[in-house]
Design a protein around this motif. Structure first.
Motif, PDB file in Angstrom:
ATOM      1  N   THR A  80       0.800  -1.178  -0.066  1.00 23.43           N
ATOM      2  CA  THR A  80       0.067   0.055   0.092  1.00 23.43           C
ATOM      3  C   THR A  80       0.854   1.164   0.016  1.00 23.43           C
ATOM      4  N   ASP A  81       2.312   1.149  -0.202  1.00 26.50           N
ATOM      5  CA  ASP A  81       3.022   2.447  -0.014  1.00 26.50           C
ATOM      6  C   ASP A  81       3.597   2.542  -1.297  1.00 26.50           C
ATOM      7  N   PHE A  82       3.812   4.091  -1.506  1.00 26.76           N
ATOM      8  CA  PHE A  82       4.421   4.464  -2.957  1.00 26.76           C
ATOM      9  C   PHE A  82       5.830   4.137  -2.601  1.00 26.76           C
ATOM     10  N   LYS A 106       2.129   2.750  -6.872  1.00 32.05           N
ATOM     11  CA  LYS A 106       1.474   1.404  -5.947  1.00 32.05           C
ATOM     12  C   LYS A 106       0.926   0.611  -6.827  1.00 32.05           C
TER      13      LYS A 106
END
Ligand SMILES: [Zn+2]
Length: 132
Positions: A80-82, A106
């Protein structure tokens, strides 16, 4: 650019990240035409000898005579993180200017765009060597 899931050229050593990265050369100004390079993490059992996808893509372009860049997109499958470039990659990118647009993505396809100057403020670059 391939998605992280499509680019599986990393070695199976350690890292869980597969990061395609690409650049586009600037058009005009006597430079070569726009193009795209892709890279992947090139890992090594001796971890410190590995090379990130961003630097792999830059080095591929440089080895073919392309030295002007305008953008890089970075993707991974890290949830879920860039994904963001590491400090070493930011500094290598800086060698070729501050005007890069860096697309941080993402796996769901969402992205944000940062300039290299935002990712590496108050940076040191090749023009600083001329100040001495
Ligand atoms: Zn890196």
């Amino acid at each position: 650019m391939h998605s992280a899931g499509e680019l599986h050229r990393t070695s199976p050593v350690g890292s869980r990240h597969r990061i395609p990265a690409g650049e586009e050369g600037k058009e005009g100004g006597g430079g070569k035409t726009a193009r795209r390079e892709e890279g992947c993490n090139v890992e090594n059992a001796c971890y410190s000898l590995g090379v990130c996808a961003e630097r792999t893509a830059i080095q591929k372009a440089i080895s073919e005579g392309h030295t002007r860049f305008r953008a890089m997109a970075i993707a991974s499958d890290m949830g879920t993180d860039f994904i963001v470039p590491c400090g070493a990659c930011r500094q290598v990118m800086r060698e070729f200017g501050k005007d890069w647009d860096v697309y941080l993505t993402k796996p769901d396809g969402t992205y944000i765009v940062k300039t290299l100057d935002e990712l590496l403020p108050l940076s040191f670059g090749p023009e600083d060597l001329k100040k001495v």
